[in-house]
Design an enzyme around this catalytic site. Structure first.
Site, PDB file in Angstrom:
ATOM      1  N   CYS A  98       0.895  -1.232   0.043  1.00  0.00           N
ATOM      2  CA  CYS A  98      -0.059   0.176   0.019  1.00  0.00           C
ATOM      3  C   CYS A  98       0.797   1.231   0.111  1.00  0.00           C
ATOM      4  O   CYS A  98       1.738   1.332   0.827  1.00  0.00           O
ATOM      5  CB  CYS A  98      -0.961   0.013   1.361  1.00  0.00           C
ATOM      6  SG  CYS A  98      -1.525   1.367   2.009  1.00  0.00           S
ATOM      7  N   CYS A 101       0.609   3.377   3.296  1.00  0.00           N
ATOM      8  CA  CYS A 101       1.398   2.593   4.484  1.00  0.00           C
ATOM      9  C   CYS A 101       2.917   3.041   4.082  1.00  0.00           C
ATOM     10  O   CYS A 101       3.549   3.248   5.100  1.00  0.00           O
ATOM     11  CB  CYS A 101       1.307   1.172   4.355  1.00  0.00           C
ATOM     12  SG  CYS A 101      -0.723   0.850   4.520  1.00  0.00           S
TER      13      CYS A 101
HETATM   14  N1  LIG Z   1      -6.165   9.007   2.512  1.00  0.00           N
HETATM   15  C1  LIG Z   1      -5.727   7.738   3.138  1.00  0.00           C
HETATM   16  C2  LIG Z   1      -6.097   6.547   2.103  1.00  0.00           C
HETATM   17  C3  LIG Z   1      -5.786   5.079   2.618  1.00  0.00           C
HETATM   18  C4  LIG Z   1      -6.321   4.188   1.801  1.00  0.00           C
HETATM   19  O1  LIG Z   1      -6.962   4.164   0.743  1.00  0.00           O
HETATM   20  N2  LIG Z   1      -5.693   2.992   2.040  1.00  0.00           N
HETATM   21  C5  LIG Z   1      -6.350   1.743   0.987  1.00  0.00           C
HETATM   22  C6  LIG Z   1      -5.064   0.741   0.970  1.00  0.00           C
HETATM   23  S1  LIG Z   1      -3.838   1.349  -0.013  1.00  0.00           S
HETATM   24  C7  LIG Z   1      -7.363   0.900   1.827  1.00  0.00           C
HETATM   25  O2  LIG Z   1      -7.181   0.689   3.107  1.00  0.00           O
HETATM   26  N3  LIG Z   1      -8.363   0.739   1.080  1.00  0.00           N
HETATM   27  C8  LIG Z   1      -9.579  -0.016   1.798  1.00  0.00           C
HETATM   28  C9  LIG Z   1      -9.700  -1.472   1.384  1.00  0.00           C
HETATM   29  O3  LIG Z   1      -8.611  -1.941   1.364  1.00  0.00           O
HETATM   30  O4  LIG Z   1     -10.692  -1.755   1.737  1.00  0.00           O
HETATM   31  C10 LIG Z   1      -4.368   7.469   3.514  1.00  0.00           C
HETATM   32  O5  LIG Z   1      -3.488   8.505   3.040  1.00  0.00           O
HETATM   33  O6  LIG Z   1      -4.071   6.710   4.395  1.00  0.00           O
END
Ligand SMILES: N[C@@H](CCC(=O)N[C@@H](CS)C(=O)NCC(=O)O)C(=O)O
Length: 317
Positions: A98, A101
């Site tokens: 990710c 992350c």
């Molecule tokens: N704006 C957030 C975006 C986080 C995000 O979209 N993470 C994704 C993984 S890259 C996520 O968890 N998506 C939801 C899922 O997998 O169900 C950040 O900067 O931390």
């Protein structure tokens, strides 16, 4: 079918990674845990899987409720930051692949702050059931939950440097560019062709927290799904030629450096760490290799790799 849908959603936001690599990315085509690590695994089940992954990828993988922690680095970090705020007990809930992350990880590793990793299963997310927030990264800092990569970094940075004042416009601009532009260029590139989609999902499934069946299903169905999804993403973000967009982004970034070693001058700042964090996952995939071969970004990237502080001891849980 529901699983496939979840995988597609995951990969849409994932845009793939490599990272836990820490400093080792300098030496290996596929990011690896530094060879100086001692791995202790207290979970027999994940031990088996760790071996399996290592043998197919040559990389240390963190699976199941895996965690990485450096007590040696922790005490060193405390000395380095003596007198100022030092977060002590950090647990990062993440997907290895990710970009958000990896932004947080780049910040922690640059600042020599040790942390544990819990690799979240993207299908059932059972590792973050305790939280109302359903995305990763989530960082627990001495028991406090922090969410959203930019907010996490802002909070930690502010606590570590309470006198640093407001962020300069240049850094703010480029951090915004990472979240609003750069991350959107990644998926269309790493899922560009069936071969590249499969390469990306091989990486994701090898390094992520999947059961054996999920892994097999995820690799092939995920790659197929994301190949098509990436075409939609291209349209949504007005990208006609994905490689061209990636190369342009890399060149734009090098131009932003204006001949400086880093955006921060002689040392990286939060802008450097954000760009590096999201690119690190793709660096050793075909898209990342192409990017380095066809643009001027390679030297800066290598400098950034050398700024990451390796941790010396790891424990898998
Ligand atoms: N704006 C957030 C975006 C986080 C995000 O979209 N993470 C994704 C993984 S890259 C996520 O968890 N998506 C939801 C899922 O997998 O169900 C950040 O900067 O931390």
């Amino acid at each position: 079918m529901a699983t496939v849908r979840k995988l597609s959603r995951l990969a849409t936001t994932i845009r793939t990674s490599s990272s836990a690599s820490i400093s080792s990315t300098r030496r290996h085509p596929i990011p690896q845990t530094p060879s100086s690590y001692t791995i202790t695994n207290t979970n027999p089940a994940s031990h088996t899987r760790t071996h399996w992954f290592s043998s197919i990828s040559g990389a240390q993988s963190f699976t199941g409720r895996n965690a990485l922690y450096s007590t040696a680095a922790a005490s060193e970090a405390r000395e380095v930051h003596e007198g100022s705020y030092v977060p002590k007990d950090l647990v990062l809930y993440q997907y290895q692949a990710c970009p958000f992350c990896n932004k947080v990880k780049a910040f922690l590793e640059y600042n020599d702050i040790p942390y544990k990793i819990v690799e979240v299963n993207p299908i059932n997310k059972k590792e973050i059931k305790w939280s109302d927030y359903k995305k990763v990264p989530i960082l627990k800092v001495d028991g406090e939950q922090m969410v959203d990569s930019t907010d996490i970094i802002d909070k930690l940075h502010q606590r570590m440097h309470p006198d640093s004042g407001t962020e300069d416009d240049e850094t703010k601009k480029w951090r915004g560019w990472v979240d609003n532009h750069l991350v959107h260029v990644l998926s269309p590139n790493i899922y560009r062709s069936p071969t590249e989609a499969l390469e990306s999902f091989d990486y994701i499934t090898t390094h992520g927290n999947f059961s054996f069946t999920e892994r097999l299903l995820a690799k092939y169905s995920g790659a197929a799904a994301m190949y098509f999804v990436s075409k939609k993403l291209k349209k949504r973000h007005n990208i006609t030629d994905e490689r061209k967009a990636l190369y342009e982004a890399a060149e734009t970034w090098v131009d932003a450096l204006k001949g400086r070693q880093y955006l921060g001058g002689s040392e990286p700042n939060l802008g450097d760490l954000a760009v590096f964090g999201v690119l690190r996952p793709i660096r050793y995939l075909t898209a990342g290799k192409d990017m380095v071969e066809n643009t001027r970004i390679g030297e800066w990237f290598t400098r950034m790799e050398s700024q990451m502080k390796p941790q010396h001891e790891a424990t898998l849980q």
